[in-house]
Design an enzyme around this catalytic site. Structure first.
Site, PDB file in Angstrom:
ATOM      1  N   THR A 120      15.954  -4.767  15.611  1.00  0.00           N
ATOM      2  CA  THR A 120      16.701  -4.984  16.575  1.00  0.00           C
ATOM      3  C   THR A 120      17.249  -6.371  17.033  1.00  0.00           C
ATOM      4  O   THR A 120      16.906  -7.420  16.299  1.00  0.00           O
ATOM      5  CB  THR A 120      15.330  -4.773  18.321  1.00  0.00           C
ATOM      6  N   GLU A 124      17.024  -8.564  19.587  1.00  0.00           N
ATOM      7  CA  GLU A 124      16.176  -8.947  19.695  1.00  0.00           C
ATOM      8  C   GLU A 124      15.262 -10.027  18.843  1.00  0.00           C
ATOM      9  O   GLU A 124      14.744 -10.907  19.312  1.00  0.00           O
ATOM     10  CB  GLU A 124      14.689  -8.485  20.661  1.00  0.00           C
ATOM     11  N   TYR A 135       7.883  -7.602  22.921  1.00  0.00           N
ATOM     12  CA  TYR A 135       8.901  -6.228  21.558  1.00  0.00           C
ATOM     13  C   TYR A 135       9.043  -6.792  19.862  1.00  0.00           C
ATOM     14  O   TYR A 135       8.937  -6.554  20.153  1.00  0.00           O
ATOM     15  CB  TYR A 135       9.567  -5.671  23.066  1.00  0.00           C
ATOM     16  N   LYS A 164       8.745  -6.030  16.925  1.00  0.00           N
ATOM     17  CA  LYS A 164       9.896  -5.620  15.883  1.00  0.00           C
ATOM     18  C   LYS A 164      10.044  -6.352  14.858  1.00  0.00           C
ATOM     19  O   LYS A 164      10.122  -5.439  13.488  1.00  0.00           O
ATOM     20  CB  LYS A 164      11.276  -5.450  16.881  1.00  0.00           C
TER      21      LYS A 164
HETATM   22  O1  F7E Z   1      18.373  -6.098  29.639  1.00  0.00           O
HETATM   23  C1  F7E Z   1      19.370  -9.054  31.640  1.00  0.00           C
HETATM   24  C2  F7E Z   1      17.882  -8.774  30.844  1.00  0.00           C
HETATM   25  O2  F7E Z   1      16.707  -4.772  29.690  1.00  0.00           O
HETATM   26  C3  F7E Z   1      19.807  -6.397  29.082  1.00  0.00           C
HETATM   27  C4  F7E Z   1      16.668  -2.559  24.940  1.00  0.00           C
HETATM   28  O3  F7E Z   1      17.300  -1.859  24.092  1.00  0.00           O
HETATM   29  O4  F7E Z   1      17.942  -3.541  23.794  1.00  0.00           O
HETATM   30  C5  F7E Z   1      17.953  -3.619  24.936  1.00  0.00           C
HETATM   31  O5  F7E Z   1      16.665  -4.093  24.871  1.00  0.00           O
HETATM   32  C6  F7E Z   1      20.143  -8.362  29.461  1.00  0.00           C
HETATM   33  C7  F7E Z   1      18.411  -9.362  29.196  1.00  0.00           C
HETATM   34  O6  F7E Z   1      17.734  -4.419  27.341  1.00  0.00           O
HETATM   35  C8  F7E Z   1      17.953  -6.590  35.439  1.00  0.00           C
HETATM   36  O7  F7E Z   1      17.506 -10.324  31.670  1.00  0.00           O
HETATM   37  C9  F7E Z   1      19.003  -8.384  34.487  1.00  0.00           C
HETATM   38  O8  F7E Z   1      18.839 -10.036  29.165  1.00  0.00           O
HETATM   39  O9  F7E Z   1      18.804  -3.774  29.693  1.00  0.00           O
HETATM   40  P1  F7E Z   1      17.846  -4.417  29.348  1.00  0.00           P
HETATM   41  P2  F7E Z   1      17.577  -5.871  26.285  1.00  0.00           P
HETATM   42  O10 F7E Z   1      16.400  -6.644  26.933  1.00  0.00           O
HETATM   43  O11 F7E Z   1      18.683  -6.505  26.039  1.00  0.00           O
HETATM   44  C10 F7E Z   1      18.164  -4.342  22.370  1.00  0.00           C
HETATM   45  C11 F7E Z   1      18.879  -4.439  21.598  1.00  0.00           C
HETATM   46  C12 F7E Z   1      16.146  -3.316  21.988  1.00  0.00           C
HETATM   47  O12 F7E Z   1      16.248  -3.757  20.950  1.00  0.00           O
HETATM   48  C13 F7E Z   1      15.770  -3.304  23.297  1.00  0.00           C
HETATM   49  O13 F7E Z   1      14.863  -1.683  22.888  1.00  0.00           O
HETATM   50  O14 F7E Z   1      20.507  -7.342  31.436  1.00  0.00           O
HETATM   51  N1  F7E Z   1      19.104  -8.287  33.111  1.00  0.00           N
HETATM   52  N2  F7E Z   1      19.205  -7.661  35.950  1.00  0.00           N
HETATM   53  C14 F7E Z   1      18.598  -6.648  33.393  1.00  0.00           C
HETATM   54  N3  F7E Z   1      17.904  -5.949  32.844  1.00  0.00           N
HETATM   55  C15 F7E Z   1      16.870  -4.782  33.396  1.00  0.00           C
HETATM   56  N4  F7E Z   1      16.606  -4.427  32.797  1.00  0.00           N
HETATM   57  N5  F7E Z   1      16.930  -5.069  34.142  1.00  0.00           N
HETATM   58  C16 F7E Z   1      17.135  -5.311  35.194  1.00  0.00           C
HETATM   59  O15 F7E Z   1      17.321  -5.305  36.460  1.00  0.00           O
END
Ligand code: F7E
Length: 325
Positions: free
Chosen positions: A112, A114, A136, A140
């Site tokens: 990832t 991440e 996480y 990973k």
């Molecule tokens: O957040 C911001 C949050 O939870 C994206 C997983 O598939 O991709 C995914 O991880 C961004 C972050 O995905 C909210 O802070 C703002 O900066 O959709 P996300 P993620 O954390 O990038 C990677 C590649 C993986 O490997 C993971 O398994 O958006 N954000 N407001 C928010 N995020 C969430 N979830 N909810 C909010 O309300």
């Protein structure tokens, strides 16, 4: 589910692992192909079970997409996340190594973006140093390196796809893209409750999951295993994503205020559509991610078909149809 579809289309005999649940299984994304897949009760924490399935099924290719995949949840469940996302990979690789004594077997690990966390350079390539920023991502990182290590130590075919965010209409609503699409469609349908989001400034490189499973497949078809960045090469903020969805619906958002006080207002009606809530902030945020997938494009001839706009529009279209009919 996209990977299962792709492999079925290519004539593969597809097997999947299922965790038992007392209330039935969450199969919504695979219901249309469920009858064509053989399922085995399993869990990435159960080494004996993994080895017995491996020796029974004797697969040619193993794709490990199993994980506790939510970054925020990894702060609530750090030990479980480590057990599954780190040691689970080791257990699976041990089972693959056992089978590899008898036949050729190829292993793919879903790594990832991440891993880059607090980024050391932009854009990120296969050579960019890692700086994971959550339980996480730290777990990973173990999964990534143990995959490299088993390749180098035991001559296994084991490769990493370092996948940047990949989205689709099938994305769970707890991830930001689907949450925005659902939330703004609810507002359009008359919901007066504002959508509550965290960091609107976070920048991500979002691609379509359907394109990314093609890359996984291509990685595994190579003669020599290696690690590849898979990304769209385009970066957008969470706020941009909201604007793009609003545009599809026919709403124009006016952004007012800053930080926790920022709100998104419907320019025409004055309705408060979006507000910021600390609840969705992360203890350590990954502020910016942007991938450079030149190696995948050149070596694998991987050609993604969806643009950012195509992705957002497809997510909106499906959400709209589900709400409308
Ligand atoms: O957040 C911001 C949050 O939870 C994206 C997983 O598939 O991709 C995914 O991880 C961004 C972050 O995905 C909210 O802070 C703002 O900066 O959709 P996300 P993620 O954390 O990038 C990677 C590649 C993986 O490997 C993971 O398994 O958006 N954000 N407001 C928010 N995020 C969430 N979830 N909810 C909010 O309300």
């Amino acid at each position: 589910s996209y990977l299962a579809e792709l492999l079925l289309e290519k004539g593969y005999d597809v097997h999947g692992l299922v965790r038992r649940s007392s209330t039935g299984n969450n199969t919504a994304n695979i219901n249309h192909v469920k009858d064509q897949i053989t399922f085995h009760y399993s869990d990435l924490t159960d080494a004996a079970n993994l080895e017995s399935i491996m020796l029974k099924v004797r697969p040619d290719e193993v794709y490990n997409l199993g994980a506790q995949s939510h970054v925020s949840v990894s702060y609530d469940c750090p030990t479980y996340t480590g057990d599954v996302n780190a040691i689970g990979v080791l257990k699976l690789l041990e089972a693959v190594k056992r089978l590899a004594k008898e036949k050729q077997v190829k292993f793919y690990q879903a790594s990832t973006s991440e891993l880059y966390g607090k980024v050391k350079e932009t854009p990120q390539t296969e050579n960019t140093p890692f700086y994971p920023r959550s339980p996480y991502a730290v777990a990973k990182m173990y999964g990534y390196w143990i995959t490299v290590n088993y390749r180098e130590s035991f001559n296994l075919f084991s490769c990493n796809g370092i996948l940047f965010n990949h989205e689709s209409p099938r994305r769970g609503p707890e991830f930001v893209t689907r949450k925005i699409v659902q939330g703004l469609f609810n507002a359009w349908m008359g919901d007066r409750e504002p959508l509550r989001l965290g960091n609107l400034d976070a920048l991500r490189d979002w691609g379509h999951a359907k394109d990314y499973v093609e890359a996984m497949y291509l990685l595994v078809q190579q003669d020599v295993s290696d690690d590849y960045v898979i990304s769209s090469g385009e970066q957008h903020s969470v706020r941009d994503f909201c604007d793009m969805v609003a545009d599809y619906i026919g709403i124009q958002i006016e952004w007012q205020g800053e930080g926790l006080d920022e709100v998104g207002i419907d320019m025409k009606t004055g309705q408060r559509l979006i507000e910021v809530s600390e609840e969705f902030y992360r203890p350590a945020e990954v502020n910016t991610l942007l991938g450079d997938c030149t190696k995948a494009k050149q070596t694998l001839n991987w050609v993604p078909k969806y643009s950012f706009k195509d992705l957002v529009h497809e997510m909106c279209k499906i959400e709209h149809n589900e709400n409308y009919y």
